[in-house]
Write an enzyme that holds these catalytic residues in place. Structure first.
Site, PDB file in Angstrom:
ATOM      1  N   ASP A  72       0.812  -1.213   0.000  1.00 14.06           N
ATOM      2  CA  ASP A  72       0.000   0.000   0.000  1.00 14.06           C
ATOM      3  C   ASP A  72       0.847   1.266   0.000  1.00 14.06           C
ATOM      4  O   ASP A  72       1.994   1.261   0.462  1.00 14.06           O
ATOM      5  CB  ASP A  72      -0.860   0.047   1.269  1.00 14.06           C
ATOM      6  CG  ASP A  72      -1.980  -0.989   1.253  1.00 14.06           C
ATOM      7  OD1 ASP A  72      -1.932  -1.905   0.423  1.00 14.06           O
ATOM      8  OD2 ASP A  72      -2.901  -0.864   2.083  1.00 14.06           O
ATOM      9  N   HIS A  76       3.570  -2.569   3.069  1.00 18.72           N
ATOM     10  CA  HIS A  76       3.665  -1.234   2.457  1.00 18.72           C
ATOM     11  C   HIS A  76       4.929  -1.071   1.628  1.00 18.72           C
ATOM     12  O   HIS A  76       5.964  -1.628   1.978  1.00 18.72           O
ATOM     13  CB  HIS A  76       3.628  -0.160   3.546  1.00 18.72           C
ATOM     14  CG  HIS A  76       2.350  -0.152   4.313  1.00 18.72           C
ATOM     15  ND1 HIS A  76       2.117  -1.004   5.363  1.00 18.72           N
ATOM     16  CD2 HIS A  76       1.206   0.573   4.157  1.00 18.72           C
ATOM     17  CE1 HIS A  76       0.897  -0.805   5.829  1.00 18.72           C
ATOM     18  NE2 HIS A  76       0.314   0.142   5.118  1.00 18.72           N
TER      19      HIS A  76
END
Ligand SMILES: *[C@@H]1O[C@H](CO)[C@@H](O)[C@H](O)[C@H]1NC(C)=O
Ligand SMILES: *[C@@H]1O[C@H](CO)[C@@H](O)[C@H](O)[C@H]1NC(C)=O
Ligand SMILES: *[C@@H]1O[C@H](CO)[C@@H](O)[C@H](O)[C@H]1NC(C)=O
Ligand SMILES: *[C@@H]1O[C@H](CO)[C@@H](O)[C@H](O)[C@H]1NC(C)=O
Length: 488
Positions: free
Chosen positions: A216, A377
């Site tokens: 992300d 992430h």
């Protein structure tokens, strides 16, 4: 105590812009003086003029920082570019909030207009290289204005959908909105109890051992390092991209897409969506969708709510706009498959703790009958180093090894259907007459509201609330992101 630390951190991050700018000017200086390679074009010198991202620019040449508050005229840059260091990573104990920054790499390949991905038929050709012009986009990392003609146009996409009239939460956490928290199951509020609906993607159904790999908040300065590692291992993932980052590093996004990674929407400014008005949610999704379309020529049919913060109102808006929500796995006992890698840059979680959390995920995953989706992430150096140095190798060497693949793929969704332009499934992503329960009221849209209801769809009935620490910890993500944005 944790709350206080986070509050202070957030306050520092958001209010003391002067300090932040000084601090990050220092970081930038240190980074550029440690570089032996040629430095990239200034990330901060061009605020109003457009940044061309053709073959000559590097992936790291960011557009101006948040809201145009850039130190124009200075020659500081973001981390310097180098093509030399490949996919190295530091010892686990050295991955911390204070670690020195490495050099960044630009995308290794820039793709010309008209190139098409080869891995799926009916792919749209790439448009001309993206040219950023501040006048055409909302300020970065802020909820976009809803009075713009674009947002007013996108709002029409909600016509014909019954968007539930659920009040906005204070900050996306149970604790700050007690009335909403009491009604969390009726609202289908994920962040407050893990409530889901049948339309949410949260696992790799029926595929034990499948690992829906997701990253992300990129494309970031270190996404290319991750990209290179994944390429070496021939592993594909789903990237949930933030619009404010997409316009900064379009070449990185193009490279990810062209290699076969799935690209999905992760909002413009990474807010808690349940705190926003309907029009603001439309703006967050619409601008990100537009950024991805301008860079890749395709429109994702999926999205991920930042922090997993979704309820039936947010969900209905996402689906009405043609985007199926993808969250991550949470076991019936309330264990969330979040590696907390994003807390390492802020210093609230150590790399050892994150790795321990990861190993707990591996252990818990082996008892599930479905494959699962894990949250990681690619925005920060620390999170990329954790992935390529520790967590992904651990997943691959687990016995039996996990099968790492993109989330669409592990859900049996072909590439064609991941993008509006090539989607051939007329009931994905749930048009208003599909009979799918889009608003979470238990019956299909545009069908008789009587008749057999599919139930509340609360497949996580009985699950417990996520601990309040993790909800509070989420604040630090915004703070860290704000710091980074202020820096570059
Ligand atoms: C609880 O949520 C449902 C569904 O959104 C709504 O109809 C109801 O009015 C809510 N109740 C309260 C007390 O907020
Ligand atoms: C982290 O784990 C490594 C290896 O287990 C250990 O050597 C190191 O001391 C740990 N560091 C901290 C800060 O706990
Ligand atoms: C599952 O996760 C919990 C942490 O919530 C951990 O204590 C436990 O050891 C894990 N289970 C396995 C089998 O690893
Ligand atoms: C189309 O999408 C729906 C909703 O996700 C799904 O249930 C169905 O299996 C899909 N059909 C095909 C042929 O992929």
């Amino acid at each position: 105590m944790k709350l206080q630390i986070f509050t202070i951190f957030l306050a520092v991050a958001l209010s003391d812009a002067t300090n932040i700018n000084h601090r990050h000017a220092d970081i930038a200086k240190r980074q550029s003086s440690s570089s032996s390679s040629s430095s990239i074009s200034s990330a901060t010198a061009t605020s109003a003029s457009s940044v061309t991202t053709g073959a000559t620019s590097t992936a790291s040449s960011a557009v101006s920082g948040a809201s145009g508050t850039t130190a124009s005229g200075t020659s500081t840059t973001g981390p310097p570019a180098s093509a030399t260091w490949g996919t190295s990573f530091p010892p686990l104990s050295q991955i911390s909030s204070g670690m020195p920054s490495e050099m960044t790499q630009p995308a290794s390949t820039t793709y010309a207009a008209g190139s098409s991905p080869t891995y799926y038929s009916a792919a749209s050709p790439l448009p001309s290289p993206f040219v950023y012009s501040a006048a055409n986009w909302p300020a970065q990392d802020k909820v976009p204005d809803t009075s713009s003609s674009e947002v007013q146009e996108w709002l029409k996409e909600l016509d014909g959908f019954d968007i539930p009239d659920i009040d906005q939460t204070v900050d996306g956490t149970c604790g700050s909105s007690p009335a909403a928290a009491q009604n969390a199951s009726a609202r289908g509020w994920w962040t407050c109890g893990g409530w889901t609906r049948d339309t949410d993607i949260t696992v790799c159904p029926g595929k034990k051992g499948d690992w829906g790999l997701s990253f992300d908040d990129g494309p970031g300065f270190y996404s290319t390092k991750l990209f290179n590692w994944l390429s070496e291992k021939k592993i594909l993932a789903t990237f949930f991209t933030v619009g404010s980052r997409v316009i900064e590093r379009p070449d990185v996004l193009r490279e990810e897409y062209m290699a076969g990674h799935e690209i999905s929407v992760h909002t413009w400014s990474h807010p808690h969506l349940t705190t926003l008005s309907n029009a603001q949610i439309v703006a967050e999704l619409g601008w990100t969708r537009k950024a991805i379309k301008e860079v890749l020529g395709v429109t994702p049919t999926t999205m991920r709510p930042p922090y997993g913060d979704i309820d039936d109102r947010v969900r209905a808006i996402c689906l009405a706009m043609g985007m199926v929500p993808i969250i991550w796995t949470r076991t019936p006992s309330g264990f969330s498959f979040d590696t907390f890698d994003w807390e390492i840059p802020g210093g609230t979680v150590s790399s050892n703790q994150s790795f321990a959390q990861f190993n707990a995920i591996l252990g818990n995953a082996s008892s599930l009958n479905d494959g699962f989706v894990v949250l990681q992430h690619d925005l920060f150096e620390q999170t990329v180093d954790m992935a390529i140095g520790y967590t992904l190798p651990a997943a691959l060497s687990y016995n039996p090894p996990y099968n790492l693949l993109p989330i669409g793929q592990c859900n049996g969704i072909p590439y064609t259907n991941m993008y509006l332009e090539s989607n051939v499934n007329t009931t994905f992503p749930y048009p208003s007459n599909s009979g799918t329960d889009v608003d979470g009221d238990g019956s299909g849209e545009a069908q008789s509201k009587s008749g057999s209801s599919s139930g509340s769809g609360s497949s996580n009935a009985g699950s417990r609330q996520i601990s309040s620490t993790s909800s509070i910890g989420l604040l630090s993500m915004a703070a860290i992101a704000a710091l980074w944005v202020a820096a570059f």
